[in-house]
Structures are given as structure tokens and as C-alpha cells.
Design a protein around this motif. Sequence first.
Motif, PDB file in Angstrom:
ATOM      1  N   ARG A 209      -0.484  30.682 -29.977  1.00 47.94           N
ATOM      2  CA  ARG A 209      -0.808  32.079 -29.757  1.00 47.94           C
ATOM      3  C   ARG A 209      -2.425  32.184 -30.502  1.00 47.94           C
ATOM      4  NH1 ARG A 209       4.169  32.873 -32.883  1.00 47.94           N
ATOM      5  NH2 ARG A 209       2.662  32.514 -35.293  1.00 47.94           N
ATOM      6  N   PHE A 210      -2.194  31.609 -30.792  1.00 45.55           N
ATOM      7  CA  PHE A 210      -4.639  30.748 -30.623  1.00 45.55           C
ATOM      8  C   PHE A 210      -4.879  30.160 -29.179  1.00 45.55           C
ATOM      9  CE2 PHE A 210      -7.883  28.124 -32.355  1.00 45.55           C
ATOM     10  CZ  PHE A 210      -8.590  28.785 -32.962  1.00 45.55           C
ATOM     11  N   ASP A 211      -4.206  29.865 -29.016  1.00 46.53           N
ATOM     12  CA  ASP A 211      -4.448  29.446 -27.197  1.00 46.53           C
ATOM     13  C   ASP A 211      -4.603  30.947 -26.468  1.00 46.53           C
ATOM     14  OD1 ASP A 211      -4.652  26.791 -27.833  1.00 46.53           O
ATOM     15  OD2 ASP A 211      -2.940  26.357 -26.587  1.00 46.53           O
ATOM     16  N   ALA A 212      -3.389  31.615 -27.014  1.00 51.70           N
ATOM     17  CA  ALA A 212      -3.579  33.300 -26.019  1.00 51.70           C
ATOM     18  C   ALA A 212      -4.874  34.051 -26.818  1.00 51.70           C
ATOM     19  CB  ALA A 212      -2.670  33.550 -26.472  1.00 51.70           C
ATOM     20  N   LEU A 213      -5.002  33.586 -27.495  1.00 50.09           N
ATOM     21  CA  LEU A 213      -6.326  34.246 -28.349  1.00 50.09           C
ATOM     22  C   LEU A 213      -7.645  34.111 -27.718  1.00 50.09           C
ATOM     23  CD1 LEU A 213      -5.792  34.791 -32.054  1.00 50.09           C
ATOM     24  CD2 LEU A 213      -5.680  36.789 -30.649  1.00 50.09           C
ATOM     25  N   LEU A 214      -7.789  32.801 -27.349  1.00 51.39           N
ATOM     26  CA  LEU A 214      -9.039  32.684 -26.589  1.00 51.39           C
ATOM     27  C   LEU A 214      -9.066  32.897 -25.636  1.00 51.39           C
ATOM     28  CD1 LEU A 214      -9.435  28.726 -29.028  1.00 51.39           C
ATOM     29  CD2 LEU A 214     -10.494  30.630 -29.507  1.00 51.39           C
ATOM     30  N   ARG A 215      -8.353  32.483 -24.724  1.00 55.33           N
ATOM     31  CA  ARG A 215      -8.412  32.836 -23.306  1.00 55.33           C
ATOM     32  C   ARG A 215      -8.210  34.281 -23.089  1.00 55.33           C
ATOM     33  NH1 ARG A 215      -3.732  29.535 -23.323  1.00 55.33           N
ATOM     34  NH2 ARG A 215      -2.056  31.553 -22.975  1.00 55.33           N
ATOM     35  N   ARG A 216      -8.212  35.145 -24.095  1.00 59.06           N
ATOM     36  CA  ARG A 216      -8.404  36.164 -23.959  1.00 59.06           C
ATOM     37  C   ARG A 216      -9.854  36.880 -24.848  1.00 59.06           C
ATOM     38  NH1 ARG A 216      -4.705  41.831 -26.744  1.00 59.06           N
ATOM     39  NH2 ARG A 216      -5.543  43.012 -26.081  1.00 59.06           N
ATOM     40  N   HIS A 217      -9.480  35.963 -25.810  1.00 62.46           N
ATOM     41  CA  HIS A 217     -11.431  36.988 -25.744  1.00 62.46           C
ATOM     42  C   HIS A 217     -12.520  35.879 -25.164  1.00 62.46           C
ATOM     43  CE1 HIS A 217      -9.486  40.226 -27.799  1.00 62.46           C
ATOM     44  NE2 HIS A 217      -8.345  39.553 -28.309  1.00 62.46           N
ATOM     45  N   LEU A 218     -12.110  34.764 -25.514  1.00 59.86           N
ATOM     46  CA  LEU A 218     -13.375  33.648 -25.736  1.00 59.86           C
ATOM     47  C   LEU A 218     -13.141  32.943 -24.135  1.00 59.86           C
ATOM     48  CD1 LEU A 218     -13.723  32.784 -29.015  1.00 59.86           C
ATOM     49  CD2 LEU A 218     -15.370  34.387 -28.013  1.00 59.86           C
ATOM     50  N   ARG A 219     -12.465  33.597 -23.579  1.00 59.22           N
ATOM     51  CA  ARG A 219     -12.652  32.907 -21.642  1.00 59.22           C
ATOM     52  C   ARG A 219     -13.594  32.090 -21.465  1.00 59.22           C
ATOM     53  NH1 ARG A 219      -8.715  32.418 -18.114  1.00 59.22           N
ATOM     54  NH2 ARG A 219      -9.411  32.190 -16.007  1.00 59.22           N
ATOM     55  N   GLY A 220     -14.002  30.983 -21.228  1.00 56.18           N
ATOM     56  CA  GLY A 220     -15.466  30.311 -20.726  1.00 56.18           C
ATOM     57  C   GLY A 220     -16.225  29.811 -22.092  1.00 56.18           C
ATOM     58  N   ALA A 221     -15.691  29.548 -23.076  1.00 58.33           N
ATOM     59  CA  ALA A 221     -16.646  28.875 -24.339  1.00 58.33           C
ATOM     60  C   ALA A 221     -16.174  27.584 -23.924  1.00 58.33           C
ATOM     61  CB  ALA A 221     -15.657  29.537 -25.194  1.00 58.33           C
ATOM     62  N   TRP A 222     -16.405  26.635 -24.885  1.00 58.43           N
ATOM     63  CA  TRP A 222     -15.687  25.623 -25.263  1.00 58.43           C
ATOM     64  C   TRP A 222     -15.818  25.049 -25.828  1.00 58.43           C
ATOM     65  CZ3 TRP A 222     -22.166  23.778 -23.618  1.00 58.43           C
ATOM     66  CH2 TRP A 222     -22.366  23.595 -22.810  1.00 58.43           C
ATOM     67  N   ARG A 223     -14.622  24.228 -25.776  1.00 61.19           N
ATOM     68  CA  ARG A 223     -13.737  23.549 -26.749  1.00 61.19           C
ATOM     69  C   ARG A 223     -13.518  22.422 -27.296  1.00 61.19           C
ATOM     70  NH1 ARG A 223      -7.190  26.348 -27.196  1.00 61.19           N
ATOM     71  NH2 ARG A 223      -7.057  25.324 -29.694  1.00 61.19           N
ATOM     72  N   VAL A 224     -14.022  21.773 -28.237  1.00 62.34           N
ATOM     73  CA  VAL A 224     -13.552  20.457 -28.718  1.00 62.34           C
ATOM     74  C   VAL A 224     -12.316  20.333 -29.752  1.00 62.34           C
ATOM     75  CG1 VAL A 224     -14.362  18.304 -29.724  1.00 62.34           C
ATOM     76  CG2 VAL A 224     -15.507  19.891 -28.470  1.00 62.34           C
ATOM     77  N   ALA A 225     -11.992  19.286 -29.753  1.00 66.64           N
ATOM     78  CA  ALA A 225     -10.559  19.115 -31.005  1.00 66.64           C
ATOM     79  C   ALA A 225     -10.471  17.254 -31.126  1.00 66.64           C
ATOM     80  CB  ALA A 225      -9.073  19.863 -30.013  1.00 66.64           C
ATOM     81  N   CYS A 226     -10.105  17.470 -32.666  1.00 66.56           N
ATOM     82  CA  CYS A 226     -10.476  15.975 -33.090  1.00 66.56           C
ATOM     83  C   CYS A 226      -9.158  16.462 -33.454  1.00 66.56           C
ATOM     84  CB  CYS A 226     -11.601  15.610 -33.921  1.00 66.56           C
ATOM     85  SG  CYS A 226     -11.272  14.198 -34.686  1.00 66.56           S
ATOM     86  N   PRO A 227      -8.334  15.336 -33.082  1.00 68.41           N
ATOM     87  CA  PRO A 227      -6.818  14.948 -33.712  1.00 68.41           C
ATOM     88  C   PRO A 227      -6.753  14.874 -35.496  1.00 68.41           C
ATOM     89  CG  PRO A 227      -7.386  12.997 -32.290  1.00 68.41           C
ATOM     90  CD  PRO A 227      -8.231  13.719 -32.440  1.00 68.41           C
ATOM     91  N   PRO A 228      -5.494  14.782 -35.724  1.00 70.95           N
ATOM     92  CA  PRO A 228      -6.130  14.074 -37.459  1.00 70.95           C
ATOM     93  C   PRO A 228      -5.601  13.026 -37.488  1.00 70.95           C
ATOM     94  CG  PRO A 228      -3.760  15.422 -37.026  1.00 70.95           C
ATOM     95  CD  PRO A 228      -4.675  15.361 -35.825  1.00 70.95           C
ATOM     96  N   VAL A 229      -6.501  12.049 -38.213  1.00 69.71           N
ATOM     97  CA  VAL A 229      -7.151  10.619 -38.635  1.00 69.71           C
ATOM     98  C   VAL A 229      -6.783  10.267 -40.176  1.00 69.71           C
ATOM     99  CG1 VAL A 229      -8.895   9.034 -38.369  1.00 69.71           C
ATOM    100  CG2 VAL A 229      -9.062  10.896 -37.119  1.00 69.71           C
ATOM    101  N   ARG A 230      -5.866   9.399 -39.241  1.00 70.19           N
ATOM    102  CA  ARG A 230      -5.188   8.847 -41.443  1.00 70.19           C
ATOM    103  C   ARG A 230      -4.883   7.848 -41.254  1.00 70.19           C
ATOM    104  NH1 ARG A 230      -0.978  11.836 -37.344  1.00 70.19           N
ATOM    105  NH2 ARG A 230      -0.655  13.519 -38.814  1.00 70.19           N
ATOM    106  N   GLU A 243     -10.887  21.767 -35.141  1.00 70.34           N
ATOM    107  CA  GLU A 243     -11.483  22.479 -33.624  1.00 70.34           C
ATOM    108  C   GLU A 243     -12.687  23.305 -33.620  1.00 70.34           C
ATOM    109  OE1 GLU A 243      -8.677  23.546 -30.762  1.00 70.34           O
ATOM    110  OE2 GLU A 243      -6.842  23.045 -31.873  1.00 70.34           O
ATOM    111  N   ILE A 244     -13.576  23.101 -32.300  1.00 70.45           N
ATOM    112  CA  ILE A 244     -14.287  23.907 -32.494  1.00 70.45           C
ATOM    113  C   ILE A 244     -14.621  24.543 -31.211  1.00 70.45           C
ATOM    114  CG2 ILE A 244     -16.229  22.463 -34.209  1.00 70.45           C
ATOM    115  CD1 ILE A 244     -16.901  22.452 -30.152  1.00 70.45           C
ATOM    116  N   VAL A 245     -14.911  25.917 -30.914  1.00 69.06           N
ATOM    117  CA  VAL A 245     -15.248  26.646 -30.054  1.00 69.06           C
ATOM    118  C   VAL A 245     -16.714  27.306 -30.026  1.00 69.06           C
ATOM    119  CG1 VAL A 245     -14.190  28.661 -28.700  1.00 69.06           C
ATOM    120  CG2 VAL A 245     -12.542  27.336 -30.795  1.00 69.06           C
ATOM    121  N   LEU A 246     -17.610  26.903 -28.765  1.00 66.66           N
ATOM    122  CA  LEU A 246     -19.268  27.145 -28.981  1.00 66.66           C
ATOM    123  C   LEU A 246     -18.374  28.756 -27.828  1.00 66.66           C
ATOM    124  CD1 LEU A 246     -21.910  26.800 -29.484  1.00 66.66           C
ATOM    125  CD2 LEU A 246     -21.877  25.108 -27.580  1.00 66.66           C
ATOM    126  N   ALA A 247     -19.465  29.319 -28.697  1.00 62.73           N
ATOM    127  CA  ALA A 247     -19.555  30.692 -27.382  1.00 62.73           C
ATOM    128  C   ALA A 247     -20.575  31.492 -27.283  1.00 62.73           C
ATOM    129  CB  ALA A 247     -17.915  31.168 -27.614  1.00 62.73           C
TER     130      ALA A 247
END
Length: 292
Positions: A209-230, A243-247
Amino acid sequence: MPIPRTGGDDSLPYDMGNAGDLLKHGVLAEYVRWQCELGVPLRFLDPFGGEPSGPAAPEVARRVRALPAGALRVAQAGIERGRYHGSGLVVRHTAEAAGTTVRILSGDASTARCERLRASGLGMLEEAFPARATEEEHEPEAGYDGYRMLDRIADGAEAGDLVLIDPFFDDFVGSRAVDVVPSVARITERAVALLFVLNPNPDDADGERFDALLRRHLRGAWRVACPPVRDTGVRGEATYCAEIVLAGCFRVAAKAGRDAGVLWRRLADFTWQLAATLRLPAERLAPRIVGY
């Protein structure tokens, strides 16, 4: 149980400078340096301010020292004294290194934290974005609320503003995102927004759902994700995908008569360096574009 960074509790249930902080502050520093180089005036707005600085855990200090002499390494010069700087000081030090100054306005639900932000030389958001008449008429809840402030910022943001949305709640994706992401989109009609999110599971229903929200409202923004570091001993990085989203940065580039390619390349270089420092495969942190 949610991790409330902006509630009345003054303690921090995580280590400043964990993997998510390094991602957020690295992107923040690269963006600020870029906008300063373009000569576009900058005002930084941080409605979820947190601590201005804190002690650096040994592993955090190792990681920062291992980074090349880029924007984040310059902004975190206090690491040599065992201090890790929060977002407001990262922005101030980055701008100073670029030979300019920036107005920084912050806020937090903790009164003690606000006093520390003020003591570090940062301005207060409530002074620039006072309560609106409609809020007063409806008798809003007493005390500072970062989400209420975010609504005021969406109405009053200016060209050149950079707004950091960093609520640090582990239930953000499942509960708050549906209201906040549209507000971020409103901010980017005039300003730039950097959204920081803890995503418990990008592949579950909430993550989709979060992915869908970003596609709907912030299409074209830049996104970077860091997985868990254990198994690092650093609190706050073992459970969530950060995750960061730069728009909105294309508008800043257009105002300066430039494109944003330089910034994209710098972010790609930084995420490659961060992945090496965290001992993760470089492709896990590669930037991507929302909706493409």
C-alpha cells in the motif's frame, strides 16, 4: 510496539548514526551541498527535530570515519570528538562548508529536546508557522504536534525550502502514510521534501500500500532503501528497512537553469560508499525512481 521519537519521553530507543540515520543524513548532506552550489537560497524545515547531537557508538564512529571525504563526512566532523550530529546540524555544517548560510527551523514534542535544539543555534518552527485561525477556533490539543505542523508547512512552504519528514514511528507505513504522503505531495508543489520511513516489511500488505501511495502521489521521486543490518550492536537498525524518498528537486534545478543529473550521480556514489561501509551489496542501496 511503536518507537515514538517525537512523544513526551525524552529518551532515545536507538543509537544516533545507525544505518538509517547514515542513509538519511548522507542524502540530506548531498542535497544541501548541491542546492548551495546552485546558488538557490535554502531554508530547512524539520518538524520532527529529535536531538541536535548525541554520543556516537563505537561502530557508528567507525562507519563515519570509513566514509570518503564527501558531504556527510564533512558534516559529521564532530565524530572525532565522539559526537554524532542530527539533521539540523548536518544541514548547517554542510552549508557552511559550501560557503553559505541557511535558515534552519526545527521542532519536537519533547520540551527538553526543543531547548537543546534552540541551544544548538537552531530556530523554532512555531515562530515561523504559528497556529492558524481555524486551528484556534477548534481548540487544538495542547503541545507541539509534528503532523499538525506538517499541515501548516504544506500551506506555507516557499520556493527553496527543504522539508524533512522524519517521524520515526515503526507504524508509519501502516497507519500514518495514507495521510502524510498526500501532504508531502502538496509540499512538493512549491518546495522539496525528504521523507524518511521505517518500513517493517516492504513486501507485506502495508508495504505494498505504501508503494501504491508513492506511485499515486510522488511519481518520479527518487527513492533509496537500506535493508535491516543485523548483529552490529547498533540499536535501531536490525528490524526495519530504512527508506528515503526525495521529491521536488527538479524544480530547484530548473530555477538555476541546470539539470539534476549531478545530484543523482552524487547520491549513487554515496549509496555505493555507504553499502561498502555497512558491508552490504552495493545494489541493495542503489537509488531508483518511483513509478518506473
